[in-house]
Scaffold this motif. Structure first.
Motif, PDB file in Angstrom:
ATOM      1  N   GLY A 494       0.040  -4.357  -5.581  1.00 24.40           N
ATOM      2  CA  GLY A 494      -0.289  -3.201  -6.408  1.00 24.40           C
ATOM      3  C   GLY A 494      -0.327  -1.912  -5.610  1.00 24.40           C
ATOM      4  N   LEU A 495      -0.924  -1.973  -4.407  1.00 30.66           N
ATOM      5  CA  LEU A 495      -0.943  -0.789  -3.539  1.00 30.66           C
ATOM      6  C   LEU A 495       0.465  -0.355  -3.152  1.00 30.66           C
ATOM      7  CD1 LEU A 495      -3.953  -1.507  -1.122  1.00 30.66           C
ATOM      8  CD2 LEU A 495      -3.735   0.419  -2.712  1.00 30.66           C
ATOM      9  N   PHE A 496       1.311  -1.324  -2.844  1.00 30.98           N
ATOM     10  CA  PHE A 496       2.687  -0.997  -2.432  1.00 30.98           C
ATOM     11  C   PHE A 496       3.453  -0.316  -3.565  1.00 30.98           C
ATOM     12  CE2 PHE A 496       7.187  -2.042  -2.065  1.00 30.98           C
ATOM     13  CZ  PHE A 496       7.459  -1.569  -0.784  1.00 30.98           C
ATOM     14  N   LEU A 497       3.388  -0.880  -4.784  1.00 30.99           N
ATOM     15  CA  LEU A 497       4.097  -0.286  -5.923  1.00 30.99           C
ATOM     16  C   LEU A 497       3.552   1.097  -6.262  1.00 30.99           C
ATOM     17  CD1 LEU A 497       4.419  -3.394  -8.286  1.00 30.99           C
ATOM     18  CD2 LEU A 497       6.250  -2.259  -7.021  1.00 30.99           C
ATOM     19  N   GLY A 498       2.200   1.210  -6.281  1.00 26.76           N
ATOM     20  CA  GLY A 498       1.607   2.507  -6.571  1.00 26.76           C
ATOM     21  C   GLY A 498       1.975   3.555  -5.537  1.00 26.76           C
TER      22      GLY A 498
END
Length: 550
Positions: A494-498
């Motif tokens: 989630g952190l990577f996509l965001g």
């Protein structure tokens, strides 16, 4: 027993029904003449519609696009109906124009050719010249046709309401017919209101403006009304007249590819497409493709375009699971569905095409067969997709007539692959993935609370569980560790996509022209990901050495 609501509905329709008894008698006489109560073959049904007059001919044409509600053989038969009709007298045409403008036609036109270019059940078209010398085509609605079609549709509603009141049997059939009549009502309203076709022309021209060598007539809104449509006069050769095209030096193979690519672009990129692409509506003028007659168009939402693209990909790659996922997102469920049987039927359908060459697959035929399968499973396809299926059947027939060696499915497949590499498409998918990932993380975060509440309800006796489960502490420890690492992995994703999405913006503050928050997100994702990998390697080492998990 009939309900009070059904009584009131029948009473309301009866009050609105202005159809004369004379018309009713005409319809009954025709029905009796063709022995309708004894059953109708598809061809016989066409003859009945023709005998009932122009309104029912138009209804039959519209019905040909509704294979989700009618059997395929009837849709195919209705497609043979033609708009050819006896022309209006020229005096009537002039009266209609004068009534629409509320002034003499001489204030707008220098001349109007009394011989019509074409006559249909709703309108006819004449060549004319504006006062400034511009040559145009004038589409004039027949007098009384709007009122006649409205009365006939009201009569159909009346009969359906009476049928519902008389019997509760065959309820699903009556509901399907009711939806069909409502669809006809919406479509015919659009057909008789030329201001809607004017809007279609203007929008269609904007949507295809980027397509090289493809256009449509210019509309003249200042001279158009609800019953009169003025547009550019297009003089060209029908695309099916390959002899004339070759005499003009046109490469018919390249032309067929351009027409097919244009149609695929209309569907998958614009979501606004010509719904009646027969040869008479595709003209070639000086090598340029001109789409005419935008009275019948189809539109797809962004999600519908994506699902249609998935369906095309599934057909091309023989992927029954992807096809089921795509088509079930485009339906309305009206009864019980056996998903296992549906998947099996779709698999068998694709298996029939798997042995054929890709270029031999007809997209429209496959879509029509899929719609038939869905109908057998109590699923009704949205009207825009059934209209699209019939459109592809028509356009494939045109391509086969002009350039038999051109494969529509190959052009569709290449377009879908190219579309998936488009930055706009990728950005949309990233956003979808981020939303899905966020939802998964939220659901996982709520899991302990939900489990605690469930156990509390069990403890209070609100939920009773019977069973004897013996789970070792080592298994439980492994399970807890796995859930924890899965949570960290989801957070890292989630952190990577965001962060990826944030880095495409101009958010302040920035570090090396990259948003600082995005950089921190990448670092956090890297740390969490590295930790997950480290813990997995440690667990693997302990498992291989038969050590207790931690």
């Amino acid at each position: 027993m009939a309900t009070f609501q059904e009584f009131m509905r029948l009473a309301k329709i009866s009050l609105e029904d202005k159809t004369s008894h004379k018309r009713m008698n005409e319809i009954v006489k025709i029905m009796h003449e063709y022995h309708v109560l004894s059953g109708l073959t598809p061809q016989r049904a066409v003859e009945v519609l023709q005998a009932l007059g122009p309104t029912y001919v138009k209804i039959g044409q519209l019905a040909s696009n509704r294979s989700d509600l009618l059997p395929k053989e009837y849709c195919d038969a209705f497609e043979t109906l033609r708009d050819d009709a006896d022309p209006m007298p020229f005096e009537t045409v002039i009266e209609q124009i004068d009534t629409a403008y509320q002034v003499s036609w001489h204030t707008v036109f220098a001349s109007i050719d009394p011989v019509p270019l074409g006559a249909a059940s709703i309108a006819q078209v004449h060549k004319a010249t504006l006062l400034d010398g511009t040559v145009v085509a004038v589409k004039v609605r027949r007098p009384g046709v709007a009122e006649s079609m409205a009365e006939d549709i009201t009569l159909m509603k009346h009969l359906l309401a009476a049928g519902e009141l008389a019997s509760n049997s065959h309820r699903e059939i009556l509901l399907s017919l009711e939806g069909f009549v409502e669809e006809i009502e919406r479509t015919t309203i659009n057909e008789v209101d030329f201001s809607i076709e004017l809007h279609n022309l203007e929008r269609f021209r904007r949507e295809i403006a980027h397509q090289e060598g493809v256009t449509c007539p210019v509309a003249y809104p200042e001279y158009s009304t609800e019953s009169v449509l003025v547009m550019e006069f297009v003089q060209g050769v029908e695309i099916s007249d390959t002899v004339a095209l070759r005499e003009q030096g046109v490469d018919v193979d390249a032309l067929a590819r351009r027409v097919c690519q244009s149609y695929v672009t209309q569907v998958l990129d614009c979501g606004f497409f010509h719904a009646d692409p027969h040869p008479g509506n595709i003209l070639v003028r000086d090598g340029e493709v001109v789409w005419i007659d935008l009275g019948m168009v189809g539109s797809l939402t962004a999600s519908e375009r994506m699902l249609v693209g998935q369906a095309f990909t599934a057909v091309a790659t023989d992927n029954a699971y992807l096809l089921k996922e795509a088509v079930t997102g485009l339906v309305r469920i009206i009864g019980p569905v056996d998903h296992g049987a549906l998947l099996d039927a779709l698999s068998r359908l694709l298996a029939e095409y798997s042995t054929a060459e890709v270029k031999e697959i007809n997209v429209g035929t496959v879509l029509t067969e899929v719609i038939e399968l869905l109908r057998s499973q109590n699923m009704v396809m949205v009207s825009s997709v059934t209209m699209l299926a019939r459109g592809f059947v028509t356009i494939e027939g045109v391509i086969a007539q002009v350039a038999p060696n051109i494969s529509v499915i190959e052009i569709v497949s290449r377009h879908v692959i190219a579309q998936q590499g488009d930055p706009k498409y990728v950005a949309t998918r990233l956003v979808d993935l981020m939303i899905s990932g966020t939802g998964s993380v939220e659901a996982l975060a709520k899991l302990p609370t939900q489990l605690s509440n469930t156990l509390e309800m069990v403890d209070r006796g609100q939920i009773k569980l019977n069973g004897n489960v013996d789970v070792s502490s080592r298994v439980l420890a492994t399970l807890y560790a796995s859930v924890g690492r899965l949570s960290l992995a989801l957070l890292s994703a989630g952190l990577f996509l965001g962060s990826s999405i944030l880095c495409t913006t101009n958010m302040q503050p920035q570090l090396l022209e990259v948003p600082l928050l995005g950089v921190l997100g990448y670092i956090g994702a890297f740390v969490l990901g590295s930790y997950c990998v480290f813990r997995i390697m440690v667990s693997r080492h302990r498992l291989l050495n038969n050590e207790e998990p931690r």
